[in-house]
Design an enzyme around this catalytic site. Structure first.
Site, PDB file in Angstrom:
ATOM      1  CG  ASP A 199      -5.624   1.699  18.938  1.00  0.00           C
ATOM      2  OD1 ASP A 199      -6.552   2.377  18.468  1.00  0.00           O
ATOM      3  OD2 ASP A 199      -5.145   0.696  18.366  1.00  0.00           O
ATOM      4  CG  ASN A 212      -9.105  -6.750   4.060  1.00  0.00           C
ATOM      5  OD1 ASN A 212      -8.166  -6.134   3.567  1.00  0.00           O
ATOM      6  ND2 ASN A 212     -10.251  -6.176   4.387  1.00  0.00           N
ATOM      7  CG  HIS A 228      -6.755  -1.139  15.413  1.00  0.00           C
ATOM      8  ND1 HIS A 228      -6.492   0.073  16.011  1.00  0.00           N
ATOM      9  CD2 HIS A 228      -7.095  -0.837  14.133  1.00  0.00           C
ATOM     10  CE1 HIS A 228      -6.659   1.043  15.130  1.00  0.00           C
ATOM     11  NE2 HIS A 228      -7.030   0.513  13.983  1.00  0.00           N
ATOM     12  CG  ASN A 250      -7.949  -1.277  10.401  1.00  0.00           C
ATOM     13  OD1 ASN A 250      -7.400  -1.890  11.316  1.00  0.00           O
ATOM     14  ND2 ASN A 250      -8.026   0.052  10.351  1.00  0.00           N
ATOM     15  CB  ILE A 305      -0.518   4.825   6.073  1.00  0.00           C
ATOM     16  CG1 ILE A 305      -1.793   5.172   6.850  1.00  0.00           C
ATOM     17  CG2 ILE A 305       0.548   4.290   7.039  1.00  0.00           C
ATOM     18  CD1 ILE A 305      -2.462   3.985   7.539  1.00  0.00           C
ATOM     19  NE  ARG A 318     -18.001  -9.790  11.479  1.00  0.00           N
ATOM     20  CZ  ARG A 318     -18.090 -10.310  12.700  1.00  0.00           C
ATOM     21  NH1 ARG A 318     -17.549  -9.686  13.704  1.00  0.00           N
ATOM     22  NH2 ARG A 318     -18.747 -11.429  12.900  1.00  0.00           N
ATOM     23  NE  ARG A 374     -17.189  -2.392   7.667  1.00  0.00           N
ATOM     24  CZ  ARG A 374     -17.758  -3.491   8.172  1.00  0.00           C
ATOM     25  NH1 ARG A 374     -18.919  -3.899   7.723  1.00  0.00           N
ATOM     26  NH2 ARG A 374     -17.180  -4.155   9.137  1.00  0.00           N
ATOM     27  N   GLY A 427       0.835  -1.210   0.000  1.00  0.00           N
ATOM     28  CA  GLY A 427       0.000   0.000   0.000  1.00  0.00           C
ATOM     29  C   GLY A 427       0.859   1.245   0.000  1.00  0.00           C
ATOM     30  CB  ALA A 428       4.312   1.700  -1.265  1.00  0.00           C
ATOM     31  NE  ARG A 435      -5.743   7.397  17.192  1.00  0.00           N
ATOM     32  CZ  ARG A 435      -6.359   6.657  16.270  1.00  0.00           C
ATOM     33  NH1 ARG A 435      -6.951   5.517  16.625  1.00  0.00           N
ATOM     34  NH2 ARG A 435      -6.399   7.045  15.017  1.00  0.00           N
TER      35      ARG A 435
HETATM   36  P1  NAX Z   1      -5.140   4.342   1.375  1.00  0.00           P
HETATM   37  O1  NAX Z   1      -6.416   3.923   0.734  1.00  0.00           O
HETATM   38  O2  NAX Z   1      -4.667   5.753   1.261  1.00  0.00           O
HETATM   39  O3  NAX Z   1      -3.954   3.435   0.807  1.00  0.00           O
HETATM   40  C1  NAX Z   1      -4.054   2.051   0.713  1.00  0.00           C
HETATM   41  C2  NAX Z   1      -3.155   1.616  -0.418  1.00  0.00           C
HETATM   42  O4  NAX Z   1      -3.111   0.194  -0.441  1.00  0.00           O
HETATM   43  C3  NAX Z   1      -3.641   2.063  -1.804  1.00  0.00           C
HETATM   44  O5  NAX Z   1      -2.594   2.755  -2.471  1.00  0.00           O
HETATM   45  C4  NAX Z   1      -3.992   0.743  -2.496  1.00  0.00           C
HETATM   46  O6  NAX Z   1      -3.706   0.783  -3.887  1.00  0.00           O
HETATM   47  C5  NAX Z   1      -3.064  -0.217  -1.769  1.00  0.00           C
HETATM   48  N1  NAX Z   1      -3.460  -1.620  -1.866  1.00  0.00           N
HETATM   49  C6  NAX Z   1      -4.706  -2.155  -1.882  1.00  0.00           C
HETATM   50  N2  NAX Z   1      -4.653  -3.475  -2.032  1.00  0.00           N
HETATM   51  C7  NAX Z   1      -3.347  -3.811  -2.100  1.00  0.00           C
HETATM   52  C8  NAX Z   1      -2.654  -5.031  -2.279  1.00  0.00           C
HETATM   53  N3  NAX Z   1      -3.316  -6.175  -2.442  1.00  0.00           N
HETATM   54  N4  NAX Z   1      -1.308  -4.997  -2.300  1.00  0.00           N
HETATM   55  C9  NAX Z   1      -0.646  -3.844  -2.182  1.00  0.00           C
HETATM   56  N5  NAX Z   1      -1.241  -2.643  -2.037  1.00  0.00           N
HETATM   57  C10 NAX Z   1      -2.580  -2.641  -1.994  1.00  0.00           C
HETATM   58  O7  NAX Z   1      -5.246   3.881   2.904  1.00  0.00           O
HETATM   59  P2  NAX Z   1      -4.389   4.375   4.158  1.00  0.00           P
HETATM   60  O8  NAX Z   1      -5.008   5.563   4.745  1.00  0.00           O
HETATM   61  O9  NAX Z   1      -2.953   4.424   3.780  1.00  0.00           O
HETATM   62  O10 NAX Z   1      -4.671   3.181   5.182  1.00  0.00           O
HETATM   63  C11 NAX Z   1      -4.188   1.872   4.956  1.00  0.00           C
HETATM   64  C12 NAX Z   1      -4.800   0.899   5.935  1.00  0.00           C
HETATM   65  O11 NAX Z   1      -4.426   1.225   7.265  1.00  0.00           O
HETATM   66  C13 NAX Z   1      -6.323   0.864   5.932  1.00  0.00           C
HETATM   67  O12 NAX Z   1      -6.732  -0.496   5.963  1.00  0.00           O
HETATM   68  C14 NAX Z   1      -6.685   1.531   7.228  1.00  0.00           C
HETATM   69  O13 NAX Z   1      -7.936   1.099   7.719  1.00  0.00           O
HETATM   70  C15 NAX Z   1      -5.558   1.093   8.106  1.00  0.00           C
HETATM   71  N6  NAX Z   1      -5.329   1.841   9.351  1.00  0.00           N
HETATM   72  C16 NAX Z   1      -4.913   1.147  10.441  1.00  0.00           C
HETATM   73  C17 NAX Z   1      -4.616   1.759  11.643  1.00  0.00           C
HETATM   74  C18 NAX Z   1      -4.164   0.978  12.824  1.00  0.00           C
HETATM   75  O14 NAX Z   1      -3.987   1.578  13.869  1.00  0.00           O
HETATM   76  N7  NAX Z   1      -3.946  -0.338  12.754  1.00  0.00           N
HETATM   77  C19 NAX Z   1      -4.792   3.227  11.791  1.00  0.00           C
HETATM   78  C20 NAX Z   1      -4.795   3.965  10.504  1.00  0.00           C
HETATM   79  C21 NAX Z   1      -5.518   3.286   9.364  1.00  0.00           C
HETATM   80  O15 NAX Z   1      -6.879   3.533   9.505  1.00  0.00           O
END
Ligand code: NAX
Length: 328
Positions: free
Chosen positions: A159, A105, A187, A131, A16, A98, A92, A11-12, A162
């Site tokens: 968390d 995922n 989480h 997530n 994030i 769910r 989602r 997800g580079a 925070r």
């Molecule tokens: P974004 O939607 O900005 O970025 C996600 C990226 O992942 C996209 O560039 C997408 O192309 C890529 N992607 C999707 N499927 C993929 C795959 N099979 N292989 C490689 N890349 C893939 O999301 P972002 O805000 O960066 O958040 C990423 C994840 O972190 C989400 O699932 C989010 O819910 C989760 N989070 C988790 C947190 C935690 O505390 N554990 C907090 C922050 C965040 O909400």
């Protein structure tokens, strides 16, 4: 050592990822003496955006950055990986149940776990951020039977951080004065943030706070619902703070936690604190010798145990659902 550490980030090209890669390359994660080689995994449609980020990484001229490679294939991306940050996930969508979310995922984290199993370095450490992080970590771990399950962790550190911030603000102290908070369970909004063993300026936190109702009625829901509050305010989900938490998690895992202090880690349960063995749950944990260990023997009040049980119940339901879907 001067051998670069291979760090794969999935997800580079996401938000994030954009907040994370530059800090890894600057040395914030593995320290000022460790060169890193970044391996970025994206879906094909986002490879071009990842290439743009790689151009910016070049333009930072980070002395510790040995190189950046971009992949749209998990097997290639995880070949030789030492540290894997699994950030990309399926969010989602509208009307998604769910079960659909877990299945989507599973289609990401199952193959990625298998790719880690096939090609990762012997010392591989995996942090799942995407997530539902705990259950995605469980899916990845069960697709990697040759990698010890302890090497798969889920991120509870945001968390945790925070919680530190809320406690420091409430008591007029600095975050560095607050130690030994625990985020138990999932989480999710059902997590259980626990201050019973925390200290603030070396004194028991409940005594310094002096307001049990604030803990129950304000602190716990504020921490648990902080992700939604950020979305509401920023119009986008937490990104820089999530990236920072990932850096903190891996840094402490590799370099160790400070003496006498624990942090919160989503890690495989050994049955401690009534958490069924094999679930990936938030626990108080210390890192020594490059491995996380659950802090044992803490007294847990009836109220706290009830909070832990609710969150662990949600994890159990998620595990049962992915088992039913054949994902683990
Ligand atoms: P974004 O939607 O900005 O970025 C996600 C990226 O992942 C996209 O560039 C997408 O192309 C890529 N992607 C999707 N499927 C993929 C795959 N099979 N292989 C490689 N890349 C893939 O999301 P972002 O805000 O960066 O958040 C990423 C994840 O972190 C989400 O699932 C989010 O819910 C989760 N989070 C988790 C947190 C935690 O505390 N554990 C907090 C922050 C965040 O909400």
């Amino acid at each position: 050592s001067t051998t670069p550490v291979n760090v794969t980030v999935t997800g580079a090209a996401g938000q994030i990822g954009y907040a994370l890669l530059f800090r890894i390359a600057s040395g914030a994660m593995l320290g000022p003496d460790t060169p890193v080689r970044l391996r970025l995994l994206e879906i094909p449609q986002a490879v071009k955006a990842a290439e743009g980020t790689a151009m910016e990484l070049d333009d930072c001229a980070f002395p510790l950055l040995d190189g950046v490679d971009i992949f749209d294939d998990a097997t290639a991306a995880f070949d030789g990986v030492n540290v894997a940050l699994l950030v990309g996930a399926r969010p989602r969508g509208p009307g998604m149940e769910r079960g659909d979310l877990l299945a989507a995922n599973g289609g990401i984290f199952g193959p990625q776990g298998a790719a880690i199993n096939a090609g990762a370095a012997d010392d591989v450490r995996v942090l799942v951020v995407g997530n539902p992080a705990n259950t995605n970590a469980l899916i990845a771990a069960s697709s990697a039977p040759d990698v010890p399950t302890e090497r798969f962790t889920a991120m509870m550190r945001l968390d945790h951080n925070r919680a530190l911030a809320q406690l420091a603000q409430k008591t007029g102290t600095g975050v560095a004065d607050v130690t030994n908070v625990t985020i138990w369970g999932n989480h999710s909004a059902k997590q259980y943030p626990d201050v019973a063993h925390a200290t603030i300026g070396g004194r028991p936190a409940p005594e310094v706070i002096g307001d049990d109702a604030w803990v129950t009625d304000t602190f716990i829901p504020t921490v648990a619902k902080r992700g939604a509050a950020i979305i509401d305010a920023r119009g986008a989900s937490s990104a820089a703070s999530a990236a920072n938490a990932a850096i903190d998690h891996v840094r402490d895992w590799v370099l160790g936690t400070p003496a006498g202090e624990w942090t919160s880690v989503g890690m495989v349960s050994d049955g401690s604190y009534g958490v069924p063995e094999g679930l990936i749950s938030g626990f108080p944990a210390v890192s020594t010798g490059g491995a996380w260990e659950i802090v044992q023997g803490l007294s847990v009040s009836e109220t706290a145990q009830a909070g832990i049980d609710v969150s662990v119940g949600e994890l159990t339901e998620e595990r049962d659902a992915v088992k039913e879907l054949g994902l683990i």
